[in-house]
Design a protein around this motif. Structure first.
Motif, short mmCIF file in Angstrom:
data_model
loop_
_atom_site.label_atom_id
_atom_site.label_comp_id
_atom_site.label_asym_id
_atom_site.label_seq_id
_atom_site.Cartn_x
_atom_site.Cartn_y
_atom_site.Cartn_z
N HIS A 1 0.82 -1.22 0.00
CA HIS A 1 0.00 0.00 0.00
C HIS A 1 0.85 1.26 0.00
CE1 HIS A 1 0.91 -0.42 4.29
NE2 HIS A 1 0.62 0.85 4.41
N THR A 2 2.17 1.14 0.19
CA THR A 2 3.05 2.31 0.15
C THR A 2 3.78 2.43 -1.19
OG1 THR A 2 4.96 1.13 1.07
CG2 THR A 2 3.42 2.14 2.63
N ALA A 3 3.42 1.58 -2.14
CA ALA A 3 4.12 1.60 -3.43
C ALA A 3 3.18 1.15 -4.54
CB ALA A 3 5.36 0.70 -3.39
N HIS B 1 13.35 5.93 -6.09
CA HIS B 1 12.36 5.22 -5.29
C HIS B 1 11.95 3.89 -5.92
CE1 HIS B 1 11.80 8.47 -2.43
NE2 HIS B 1 11.66 9.33 -3.43
N ALA B 2 12.61 3.47 -7.00
CA ALA B 2 12.22 2.26 -7.71
C ALA B 2 13.23 1.14 -7.47
CB ALA B 2 12.10 2.54 -9.21
N THR C 1 5.50 5.33 -3.25
CA THR C 1 4.67 6.52 -3.45
C THR C 1 4.68 7.42 -2.23
OG1 THR C 1 2.73 5.28 -2.68
CG2 THR C 1 3.13 5.34 -5.05
N GLU C 2 5.46 7.09 -1.23
CA GLU C 2 5.51 7.90 -0.02
C GLU C 2 6.48 9.05 -0.19
OE1 GLU C 2 6.33 5.38 3.35
OE2 GLU C 2 4.20 5.15 3.70
N THR D 1 -4.61 -3.36 -3.50
CA THR D 1 -5.12 -3.77 -2.20
C THR D 1 -3.98 -3.86 -1.20
OG1 THR D 1 -6.87 -5.03 -3.26
CG2 THR D 1 -6.36 -5.58 -0.99
N PRO D 2 -4.09 -3.21 -0.04
CA PRO D 2 -3.00 -3.21 0.94
C PRO D 2 -3.01 -4.48 1.79
CG PRO D 2 -4.79 -1.84 1.73
CD PRO D 2 -5.20 -2.33 0.38
#
Length: 238
Positions: free
Chosen positions: A80-82, A104-105, A121-122, A139-140
């Protein structure tokens, strides 16, 4: 005694301007042809059915890579953070390297000829693709793993991948991925009782033909001709 040595000078014919120009054009055409072939191969890549492909290119429309959604092939890589992105070919491909240059990748796996790249994505909203009409949030999953599953009255017995979503009210949704990419989601109340089924974790629970038996911390759940074994630890995380 004197020794006479005679040197023969071969005639030097410099390359004429027309010939030089033709050579340069040939090299340029070969380079362009190679580049175009690589681009065409990526453009016409047939995405395997094991992936849920979103949008028409990442990070820009028409690019070779794609954002990937929830499927059996990606269940262990969703966060859920990426966001999860797939690029045809190896991690050394031009398309993959262009994304991996982003700080970040990182490569998290490879499946069916596709390199899987997780992009955080943070703290960096610039990584969100604007080529999609509406961003779809994966879905997290709180945890992932495998569990015993069978169907057809026991004719098919195997281990299915799963992802569990735990909510603040202690209710849970267990998304089960069959090897043929079909999914089954089982929803549990806070007390561990089955309250319904669905296809995705964000579906509304639908009461159905379910039967649950409890044995030594394992819920034996029958849904039609399917049967699953889900431990209490999957639901609680303990």
């Amino acid at each position: 005694m004197a020794c006479n040595t005679t040197f023969f000078r071969l005639p030097f014919r410099p390359l004429g301007a027309p010939a030089l120009f033709a050579s340069i054009v040939t090299i340029a055409l070969n380079f362009t042809s190679t580049f175009a072939h690589a681009a065409t191969a990526a453009e016409h890549f047939a995405w395997p059915s094991s992936f849920v492909v979103m949008g028409n290119g990442y990070p820009h429309a028409g690019d070779a890579c794609r954002r990937l959604g929830e499927s059996a092939a990606t269940a262990n890589y969703l966060d859920h953070t990426a966001m999860l992105v797939g690029c045809p070919g190896s991690s050394d491909s031009a398309a993959a390297r262009a994304i991996l240059d982003h700080r970040h990748a990182r490569v998290v796996g490879e499946a069916d000829g596709v390199t899987l790249i997780s992009i955080s994505t943070e703290g960096d909203r610039s990584t969100v693709s604007h080529s999609d009409p509406a961003p779809v949030k994966p879905t997290p999953f709180s945890a992932t793993g495998t569990l015993p599953c069978e169907r057809g009255g026991g004719q098919t017995k195997t281990m299915c991948k799963f992802g569990v979503v735990r909510h603040g009210d202690r209710s849970t949704a267990v998304v089960i991925f069959w090897p043929d990419d079909r999914t089954q989601t089982i929803f549990f109340a806070a007390n561990g009782r089955v309250i319904g089924t669905g296809v995705k974790a964000d579906d509304q629970p639908v009461p159905g033909n379910t039967l649950t038996q409890k044995n030594a911390g394992i819920s034996l759940i029958s849904i039609g001709n399917e049967r699953y074994e889900i431990t209490d630890s999957v639901l609680s995380g303990n």
